[in-house]
Design a protein around this motif. Structure first.
Motif, PDB file in Angstrom:
ATOM      1  N   LYS A 370     -13.143  47.386 -45.413  1.00  0.00           N
ATOM      2  CA  LYS A 370     -13.625  48.686 -44.928  1.00  0.00           C
ATOM      3  C   LYS A 370     -15.056  48.925 -45.387  1.00  0.00           C
ATOM      4  N   LEU A 371     -15.339  48.558 -46.625  1.00  0.00           N
ATOM      5  CA  LEU A 371     -16.685  48.713 -47.184  1.00  0.00           C
ATOM      6  C   LEU A 371     -17.689  47.824 -46.443  1.00  0.00           C
ATOM      7  N   LEU A 372     -17.266  46.616 -46.096  1.00  0.00           N
ATOM      8  CA  LEU A 372     -18.140  45.668 -45.408  1.00  0.00           C
ATOM      9  C   LEU A 372     -18.167  45.868 -43.891  1.00  0.00           C
ATOM     10  N   LYS A 373     -17.392  46.866 -43.414  1.00  0.00           N
ATOM     11  CA  LYS A 373     -17.321  47.176 -41.971  1.00  0.00           C
ATOM     12  C   LYS A 373     -16.871  45.959 -41.158  1.00  0.00           C
ATOM     13  N   ILE A 374     -15.830  45.286 -41.660  1.00  0.00           N
ATOM     14  CA  ILE A 374     -15.305  44.110 -40.970  1.00  0.00           C
ATOM     15  C   ILE A 374     -14.709  44.496 -39.620  1.00  0.00           C
ATOM     16  N   ASN A 375     -14.181  45.715 -39.532  1.00  0.00           N
ATOM     17  CA  ASN A 375     -13.615  46.183 -38.270  1.00  0.00           C
ATOM     18  C   ASN A 375     -14.677  46.197 -37.173  1.00  0.00           C
ATOM     19  N   LEU A 376     -15.909  46.630 -37.551  1.00  0.00           N
ATOM     20  CA  LEU A 376     -17.024  46.646 -36.603  1.00  0.00           C
ATOM     21  C   LEU A 376     -17.408  45.222 -36.207  1.00  0.00           C
ATOM     22  N   LEU A 377     -17.373  44.316 -37.183  1.00  0.00           N
ATOM     23  CA  LEU A 377     -17.655  42.908 -36.896  1.00  0.00           C
ATOM     24  C   LEU A 377     -16.624  42.344 -35.920  1.00  0.00           C
ATOM     25  N   SER A 378     -15.357  42.705 -36.127  1.00  0.00           N
ATOM     26  CA  SER A 378     -14.283  42.247 -35.233  1.00  0.00           C
ATOM     27  C   SER A 378     -14.526  42.715 -33.810  1.00  0.00           C
ATOM     28  N   GLU A 379     -14.961  43.965 -33.677  1.00  0.00           N
ATOM     29  CA  GLU A 379     -15.244  44.525 -32.349  1.00  0.00           C
ATOM     30  C   GLU A 379     -16.383  43.772 -31.669  1.00  0.00           C
ATOM     31  N   LYS A 380     -17.419  43.444 -32.444  1.00  0.00           N
ATOM     32  CA  LYS A 380     -18.563  42.736 -31.876  1.00  0.00           C
ATOM     33  C   LYS A 380     -18.184  41.316 -31.455  1.00  0.00           C
ATOM     34  N   ILE A 381     -17.402  40.636 -32.286  1.00  0.00           N
ATOM     35  CA  ILE A 381     -16.962  39.281 -31.939  1.00  0.00           C
ATOM     36  C   ILE A 381     -16.080  39.316 -30.695  1.00  0.00           C
ATOM     37  N   ALA A 382     -15.163  40.285 -30.660  1.00  0.00           N
ATOM     38  CA  ALA A 382     -14.263  40.429 -29.509  1.00  0.00           C
ATOM     39  C   ALA A 382     -15.056  40.710 -28.231  1.00  0.00           C
ATOM     40  N   ALA A 383     -16.055  41.590 -28.331  1.00  0.00           N
ATOM     41  CA  ALA A 383     -16.887  41.916 -27.165  1.00  0.00           C
ATOM     42  C   ALA A 383     -17.658  40.688 -26.697  1.00  0.00           C
ATOM     43  N   GLY A 384     -18.193  39.917 -27.656  1.00  0.00           N
ATOM     44  CA  GLY A 384     -18.930  38.704 -27.310  1.00  0.00           C
ATOM     45  C   GLY A 384     -18.047  37.672 -26.620  1.00  0.00           C
ATOM     46  N   LEU A 385     -16.829  37.480 -27.147  1.00  0.00           N
ATOM     47  CA  LEU A 385     -15.893  36.527 -26.541  1.00  0.00           C
ATOM     48  C   LEU A 385     -15.454  36.985 -25.153  1.00  0.00           C
TER      49      LEU A 385
END
Length: 394
Positions: A370-385
């Motif tokens: 949560k501190l590293l905003k991994i959820n946001l990273l997941s969203e970006k990777i998912a959007a890219g894929l």
């Protein structure tokens, strides 16, 4: 003075607005929790607890360490039979939840990042802090957990998850009667695979994405077509116990035949497989029984809701090859021949300690993510894929 008064009035209005917004948000969360089926979270928790017991029984050496044909030996097998429904329950939960939920690629990406995080972390701690002797193959497995299939359930689940949108379309196009036929076909396929110890249908005795899809189908059927309010607990208990004791009877008969008829031991775990008809049926009845539990204690409900999101990481932590080979291997065999109730008590306590320890670790991981905003990273990777996939299709 007037300006100050106006400023005070405006601040008061702003504070009031924030208060009511927070109050509304809190009330919304309460409504969500009230609508949430606590039984499903309970099934996830109890399933993971059962999985730990399975691993203590086999890898932990609880059964192999017990004196053959002793009361401890058969008692541990009976507990094993009770717990062998765990993987089926986990997959059925997915069907129960996802048949009415929106499929999100970011959820799978988030899970994959958790797998990578733990795999690398355990490799680092095991090699450089605990000083485990880690061979090259194990190191490669840890560095590439997905391709090397070190977590068989996760690999199978990825295959299932990617197909869920198509599976849901197919399921929703079926009638209740057609789904009943599907349930029976799954029973037949599992029975044939188990009896002949073969893999003609790709079920791999339950260690496959196809079998998880079968249990997903079961969970979806229960959600779509079963009214648990009309089910009698007594009837479910009788059917569940019958399937459990029938499987235990097979174990007893096989053991008896080994002693009196066969010069070479037959496999007493013949029907203790995920795809086994006994395990398949008992999984369904246990699932239905769990849905009938009236969770009314707020404190228990809070505990269940706290532990539920951490359950999958309990699996990732304690089954990592480095942990499994160096810490889990035969850790329970020394207790196998203790007085029965003491041995069972130690087994349950060990499972509880492992479960809570892993949950505590994953709670820290969730805060770090949560501190590293991994959820946001997941969203970006998912959007890219997603964009990449659309481009390829075009």
């Amino acid at each position: 003075m007037t300006k100050s008064t106006n400023q005070f009035t405006q601040n008061k209005k702003d504070c009031g607005k924030v208060f009511y917004e927070e109050l509304y948000s809190f009330n919304e969360r309460l409504v969500v929790l009230e609508k949430r089926n606590i039984s499903i979270d309970f099934i996830k928790i109890i399933s993971m607890f059962m999985i730990i017991i399975l691993h203590l029984s086999y890898k932990g050496g609880l059964i192999s360490g017990a004196k053959m044909n002793s009361i401890n030996y058969y008692s541990f097998y009976f507990i094993l039979i009770i717990c062998f429904i765990a993987v089926n329950l986990f997959a059925a939960v997915s069907g129960y939840l996802m048949i009415h939920s929106k499929w999100k690629l970011k959820n799978l990406i988030s899970l994959w990042l958790t797998v990578i995080f733990y795999s690398y972390l355990i490799l680092f701690i095991g090699k450089f802090i605990l000083g485990f002797d880690i061979n090259t193959a194990l190191m490669v497995d840890s560095l590439f957990p997905m391709s090397r299939n070190i977590y068989w359930y996760f690999s199978a689940y990825v295959g299932l998850y990617l197909l869920i949108p198509l599976i849901n379309l197919g399921i929703k196009g079926l009638t209740k009667q057609q789904m009943k036929i599907g349930l029976f076909i799954i029973f037949i396929l599992g029975t044939i695979s188990t009896i002949f110890k073969s893999n003609p249908f790709g079920l791999d005795l339950g260690y496959s994405a196809l079998w998880l899809a079968c249990m997903y189908f079961v969970g979806a059927y229960i959600r779509l077509h079963m009214d648990t309010n009309n089910l009698k607990v007594s009837s479910l208990v009788i059917k569940y116990l019958f399937s459990i004791f029938a499987l235990f009877g097979v174990v007893l008969l096989t053991s008896y035949a080994n002693v009196h008829f066969f010069t070479r031991a037959r496999d007493v775990t013949w029907f203790i497989k995920y795809a086994s008809p006994f395990v398949y049926v008992s999984s369904i009845y246990f699932f239905l029984l769990a849905l009938k539990i009236p969770f009314k204690n707020p404190k228990i409900n809070k505990l269940i809701l706290f532990l539920s999101p951490l359950t999958f990481s309990v699996y990732l932590l304690h089954t990592h090859p480095i942990i499994f080979e160096n810490l889990f291997d035969h850790m329970a065999s020394k207790f196998s021949n203790y007085p029965l109730f003491l041995a069972i008590g130690i087994e349950l306590m060990l499972a509880l300690v492992i479960y809570l320890s892993c949950s505590f670790i994953d709670f820290g991981r969730s805060k770090l993510f949560k501190l590293l905003k991994i959820n946001l990273l997941s969203e970006k990777i998912a959007a890219g894929l997603t964009n990449l996939t659309k481009g390829i299709i075009k």
